[in-house]
Design an enzyme around this catalytic site. Structure first.
Site, PDB file in Angstrom:
ATOM      1  N   LYS B  76      48.999  63.876   2.979  1.00 58.70           N
ATOM      2  CA  LYS B  76      49.175  64.041   1.535  1.00 58.70           C
ATOM      3  C   LYS B  76      49.907  62.804   1.009  1.00 58.70           C
ATOM      4  O   LYS B  76      50.825  62.303   1.666  1.00 58.70           O
ATOM      5  CB  LYS B  76      49.980  65.315   1.264  1.00 58.70           C
ATOM      6  CG  LYS B  76      50.122  65.672  -0.204  1.00 58.70           C
ATOM      7  CD  LYS B  76      50.849  67.011  -0.370  1.00 58.70           C
ATOM      8  CE  LYS B  76      50.960  67.417  -1.835  1.00 58.70           C
ATOM      9  NZ  LYS B  76      51.602  68.741  -2.013  1.00 58.70           N
ATOM     10  N   SER B 151      49.410  72.156  -4.880  1.00 59.75           N
ATOM     11  CA  SER B 151      49.263  70.746  -5.182  1.00 59.75           C
ATOM     12  C   SER B 151      48.591  69.948  -4.064  1.00 59.75           C
ATOM     13  O   SER B 151      48.118  68.849  -4.321  1.00 59.75           O
ATOM     14  CB  SER B 151      50.635  70.142  -5.467  1.00 59.75           C
ATOM     15  OG  SER B 151      51.445  70.190  -4.314  1.00 59.75           O
ATOM     16  N   SER B 175      51.910  75.350  -2.392  1.00 57.01           N
ATOM     17  CA  SER B 175      51.035  74.172  -2.422  1.00 57.01           C
ATOM     18  C   SER B 175      50.293  73.855  -1.127  1.00 57.01           C
ATOM     19  O   SER B 175      49.435  72.975  -1.118  1.00 57.01           O
ATOM     20  CB  SER B 175      51.826  72.938  -2.842  1.00 57.01           C
ATOM     21  OG  SER B 175      52.119  73.002  -4.211  1.00 57.01           O
TER      22      SER B 175
END
Lengths: 107, 494
Positions: B76, B151, B175
């Site tokens: 990420k 997210s 997330s």
């Protein structure tokens, strides 16, 4: 910091443009006047949502600042890395002689 | 070979069916050909990946390589990667190249994992749809008109589209688990303090935790084995011994007590989700577990508490982005105040600004007690609900999200409607517990639905065991997104 209202009943006393401008100043974010209505509406809807907290009975409840109620982990104060200034400053928008450059602040 | 799990790739690499370089090249080729549909990557690190793969092949040839050696993963884009852009999905950091690696990046590299690049995300991890990314929305490989969740949306989309075998994510309010649910994957949010936050761009420091997104619980266990560590660079890292998360995967779950919270099955839960989650619970019963109705009576206060605590911490954490030391700086500032205000106006997107303003409000004089302190008191009530429940049950099960993936644009104009997505995932973060999302079927319109299991503090091994056993008895996790336009070459090269 003074806001236009001093009650917590936000559903009836939503924050107003002046409040948003004051908050934006505190947060050091410029907000264009033409966006102010939209930002104010959104912040009010969020504050209405979080205002549900006031229904909760929390007398004698200790606030929980850490999920494990742990105290901060400490380590010995030892030098573990040598000077890395050049690498760290490589991301800076403006530097000179190892210093970060900003607009003049002292007359 | 992109259909393989980590566990399968480990065998193939050791059996010399293909090398890590070949595997990495295959994934890089897939990303090049397919990712324009999904926008799951912000940065692809081809050269570096191939170099790591060469080193992995050498280690594999010596015969003592660790599990992840030569396995292509992606990070990420909020984990700092030395020499590689770490944007956090924001214009603010669209020029930020960290001079160091996050601890988990270092841990995974030390385990021999090959990083293919950095995945798309909601800006500063604030969002449940990946639509707030400066680099554009990522798309759900199951249905490209839908969001992949957020997210960690790009991390989930990349695995679902088989553009990485597993990815790292971070979970502040759901997330990892919500995008895993939307994309038919297994995603684990470890206990607060289990995985180092050092080098992970902070959003809400008392809630943030990094974890893996993978195809199976077994793969998630292999990832967590490498990711978890005590780290004296993270003052909130917890110094307790980590388990071998693979070792207990095959333990029997006969007699396992599963708590089913009544609050997670009330109004607002989509019918398909309710049906599939109940079917999963029935499957567990067949496997020898017992179901126990429980109550988590403060669940309804999780959203209001979270949307005070997270913005408050965010407003403090994001004050470091001031246009002076790194990140975006506005043109021609007339003075220092102008530099701060315009750099932050231009560098942050709408949702980030909203949360900073709400946080500044909640922390300001005269409001602190009514909001921040109150929210922290409610947080303890939420935690106590779980502590009470775990005296009666071993794990807690329910839906991850009230609905399957929603359409791109469907909720982006109304922040509050987006926040309501997180109702079942936020309590885990507020309490600091661990949670996992695993696929439990497809909705009537062919979208993945996830089952959430919540475990006690540091019970990751138990959660992975319980999830793995489900995956030994069902094949929901084996269903893959219907990827179109894959070239024949890629399809035949399995």
């Amino acid at each position: 910091m003074a806001f236009a209202q001093n009650q917590f009943n936000l559903v009836e006393n939503p924050v107003k443009h002046d409040d948003i401008n004051a908050l934006a100043h505190l947060a050091r974010i410029n907000i264009n006047d033409d966006l102010l209505d939209n930002v104010t509406d959104n912040i009010n809807s969020i504050l209405s949502l979080v205002d549900q907290l006031q229904q909760a009975s929390t007398d004698d409840v200790e606030p929980m600042y850490h999920p494990l109620d742990a105290t901060q982990q400490l380590r010995a104060d030892e030098v573990t890395e040598t000077d890395n200034r050049q690498a760290l400053q490589a991301n800076a928008p403006a530097t000179e002689a190892g210093l970060f450059l900003v607009p003049q602040v002292i007359e | 070979m992109h259909h393989y799990t980590i566990a399968e790739l480990m065998k193939s690499l050791r059996n010399k069916e293909f090398s890590s370089v070949e595997l990495t090249q295959h994934y890089l080729e897939r990303i090049k050909q397919l990712d324009s549909q999904f926008n799951s990557y912000i940065t692809v690190s081809s050269e570096q990946a191939l170099l790591s793969a060469q080193q992995a092949d050498q280690a594999l040839a010596k015969g003592n390589a660790s599990d992840l050696c030569g396995i292509p993963i992606a990070h990420k884009d909020l984990f700092c990667t030395q020499g590689t852009l770490t944007s956090c999905g924001s214009k603010m950091l669209s020029n930020f190249v960290p001079p160091y690696n996050a601890t988990i990046v270092e841990n995974l590299a030390n385990a021999g994992a090959v990083s293919l690049g950095k995945t798309n995300m909601d800006e500063f991890a604030m969002g449940s749809s990946n639509e707030s990314s400066f680099y554009g929305a990522s798309k759900n490989p199951w249905n490209i008109d839908c969001v992949p969740g957020g997210s960690s949306g790009g991390s989930a989309a990349a695995v679902a589209a088989q553009l990485a075998v597993a990815t790292t994510g971070s979970d502040t309010g759901g997330s990892i688990r919500q995008p895993a649910s939307f994309c038919g994957l297994t995603g684990l949010k470890p206990t607060y303090g289990r995985v180092s936050r050092w080098g992970m761009v902070a959003y809400a420091s008392s809630l943030d935790q990094a974890g893996p997104i993978a195809r199976t619980a077994e793969d998630a266990a292999i990832m967590l084995n490498a990711m978890a560590s005590f780290d004296d660079k993270d003052s909130t890292s917890v110094d307790i011994e980590k388990s071998d998360y693979k070792a207990s995967l095959n333990d029997s779950i006969k007699g396992l007590r599963i708590g089913v919270p009544e609050e997670y099955f009330q109004d607002g839960l989509d019918n398909d989700v309710a049906t599939l989650v109940n079917a999963a619970l029935a499957e567990y019963e067949k496997m020898g577990a017992t179901l126990h109705p429980i109550s988590l009576p403060h669940t309804h206060l999780a959203i209001p508490a979270y949307y005070v605590i997270a913005p408050a911490e965010a407003s403090a954490n994001l004050s470091r982005f001031d246009g002076v030391r790194y990140g975006h700086r506005c043109d021609d500032p007339k003075d220092l105040m102008d530099l701060y205000k315009r750099s932050r106006e231009e560098g942050f997107g709408d949702e980030v600004k909203r949360r900073i303003l709400v946080g500044a409000y909640a922390l300001s004089a005269g409001y602190y007690d009514a909001y921040y302190r109150k929210a922290q008191q409610v947080r303890r009530l939420i935690k106590q609900d779980f502590v009470d429940a775990f005296t009666q049950v071993d794990v807690i099960a329910g839906p991850v999200v009230p609905n399957p993936a929603f359409g791109i644009g469907e909720k982006s104009t109304n922040p509050v409607s987006m926040y309501l997505e997180d109702i079942y995932t936020l309590p885990t973060n507020l309490a600091g517990l661990c949670g996992i999302s695993l696929p439990c079927g497809l909705s009537s319109d062919n979208k993945p639905v996830g089952l959430q299991l919540t475990g006690n503090y540091f019970a990751e091994a138990k959660l992975l065991n319980v999830a793995h056993q489900f995956q030994q008895h069902t094949d929901h996790h084996k269903k893959t997104a219907p990827i179109s336009n894959a070239s024949n070459k890629l399809n035949s090269n399995q």
